[in-house]
Design a protein around this motif. Sequence first.
Motif, short mmCIF file in Angstrom:
data_model
loop_
_atom_site.label_atom_id
_atom_site.label_comp_id
_atom_site.label_asym_id
_atom_site.label_seq_id
_atom_site.Cartn_x
_atom_site.Cartn_y
_atom_site.Cartn_z
N SER A 1 0.84 -1.21 0.00
CA SER A 1 0.00 0.00 0.00
C SER A 1 0.88 1.26 0.00
O SER A 1 1.99 1.24 0.51
CB SER A 1 -0.88 0.04 1.24
OG SER A 1 -1.73 -1.10 1.25
N ALA A 2 0.33 2.32 -0.56
CA ALA A 2 1.08 3.58 -0.60
C ALA A 2 0.20 4.74 -0.17
O ALA A 2 -0.96 4.84 -0.58
CB ALA A 2 1.61 3.83 -2.00
N SER A 47 2.98 0.36 7.92
CA SER A 47 2.92 -0.77 6.97
C SER A 47 2.71 -0.32 5.52
O SER A 47 2.46 -1.13 4.66
CB SER A 47 1.80 -1.72 7.39
OG SER A 47 0.58 -1.01 7.39
N TYR A 48 2.77 0.98 5.28
CA TYR A 48 2.59 1.49 3.92
C TYR A 48 3.77 2.41 3.55
O TYR A 48 4.41 2.99 4.42
CB TYR A 48 1.27 2.27 3.80
CG TYR A 48 0.98 3.23 4.94
CD1 TYR A 48 1.49 4.53 4.94
CD2 TYR A 48 0.21 2.83 6.03
CE1 TYR A 48 1.23 5.41 5.99
CE2 TYR A 48 -0.05 3.70 7.09
CZ TYR A 48 0.47 4.99 7.05
OH TYR A 48 0.22 5.85 8.09
N ASP A 49 4.03 2.49 2.26
CA ASP A 49 5.08 3.39 1.77
C ASP A 49 4.57 4.83 1.71
O ASP A 49 3.37 5.05 1.56
CB ASP A 49 5.52 2.99 0.35
CG ASP A 49 6.49 1.81 0.36
OD1 ASP A 49 6.83 1.33 1.47
OD2 ASP A 49 6.90 1.36 -0.73
N TYR A 95 1.50 -0.98 -6.46
CA TYR A 95 0.83 -1.16 -5.17
C TYR A 95 -0.59 -1.67 -5.35
O TYR A 95 -1.24 -1.35 -6.35
CB TYR A 95 0.78 0.16 -4.40
CG TYR A 95 2.13 0.74 -4.05
CD1 TYR A 95 2.86 0.26 -2.95
CD2 TYR A 95 2.69 1.77 -4.80
CE1 TYR A 95 4.10 0.78 -2.62
CE2 TYR A 95 3.94 2.30 -4.48
CZ TYR A 95 4.63 1.80 -3.39
OH TYR A 95 5.87 2.34 -3.08
N LYS A 97 -3.04 -0.95 -3.17
CA LYS A 97 -3.94 0.12 -2.73
C LYS A 97 -3.16 1.43 -2.69
O LYS A 97 -2.03 1.46 -2.20
CB LYS A 97 -4.47 -0.16 -1.32
CG LYS A 97 -5.26 -1.45 -1.18
CD LYS A 97 -5.53 -1.71 0.29
CE LYS A 97 -6.21 -3.04 0.52
NZ LYS A 97 -6.39 -3.34 1.96
N HIS A 114 -4.77 3.88 8.05
CA HIS A 114 -5.05 2.43 8.09
C HIS A 114 -6.53 2.15 7.81
O HIS A 114 -6.88 1.21 7.11
CB HIS A 114 -4.66 1.83 9.45
CG HIS A 114 -3.19 1.60 9.59
ND1 HIS A 114 -2.48 0.73 8.78
CD2 HIS A 114 -2.27 2.13 10.45
CE1 HIS A 114 -1.20 0.74 9.12
NE2 HIS A 114 -1.05 1.59 10.12
N PHE A 117 -7.09 2.34 4.11
CA PHE A 117 -6.58 1.14 3.41
C PHE A 117 -7.50 -0.07 3.66
O PHE A 117 -7.79 -0.84 2.75
CB PHE A 117 -5.15 0.82 3.86
CG PHE A 117 -4.12 1.78 3.33
CD1 PHE A 117 -3.95 1.95 1.96
CD2 PHE A 117 -3.31 2.50 4.19
CE1 PHE A 117 -3.00 2.84 1.46
CE2 PHE A 117 -2.36 3.39 3.70
CZ PHE A 117 -2.21 3.56 2.33
#
Length: 211
Positions: A1-2, A47-49, A95, A97, A114, A117
């Motif tokens: 995810s980003a 947990s996402y870029d 990605y 999402k 979060h 997402f």
Amino acid sequence: SALVIFTRYPEEGKVKTKLALHIGEKNAAEFCRCMLTDLIEKHRSHSYDIVIAYTPKEKEEEIKKEYQANVYAPQEGKDFGERAMNLYKNLLKKYKKVVAIGSDVPDLDPTQAHKAFMALDAVDVVIGPARDGSYYLVGMRSPIDIFSSVKGYYPEILRDTLKLLSEKGYSYALLEKKTDIDDIETFGKLQSTLKREQAPLTFDFLKKIKV
């Protein structure tokens, strides 16, 4: 995810021009720098870029030097809609999402990211509605053009976007309402509501400015 942060490089006279009429161009640029730095700092190590979608293109070196992100992507296109769509298309190749925000929501925290997402597990599009009738967040799991038929940024843009999604048969979820900071009224509101732990640099900056 980003998590994509759309931003214009914080340069005097080029950012928050409505607000600059009241607090000055230098302060308006500093305000944008504080918000962007706080957002990146707060959303790092999750947990996402983090992707910084920046403009103008020629500020690439400064952006990379001053702001830490996983990916740097220049905004490309003739208007906001085209630039946004190009980014979703490119990033959704890499990605599953992609959730995009502007850099003027200093109180958006990782829990809310979060939530966005997670919503995309069940719907096609997630939207964070702004109190002025626009939106502060849009997330997708495949590129859906919600921008080209909605021209510019105007008070009913959210209503028209939701109507468009319904007509095309896409599902969507709405997050909680937020205020994006564009003028002296919303700036004043932020001064009275922002907590230091939400955005420390922005908080300290707001304390210095008398409106």
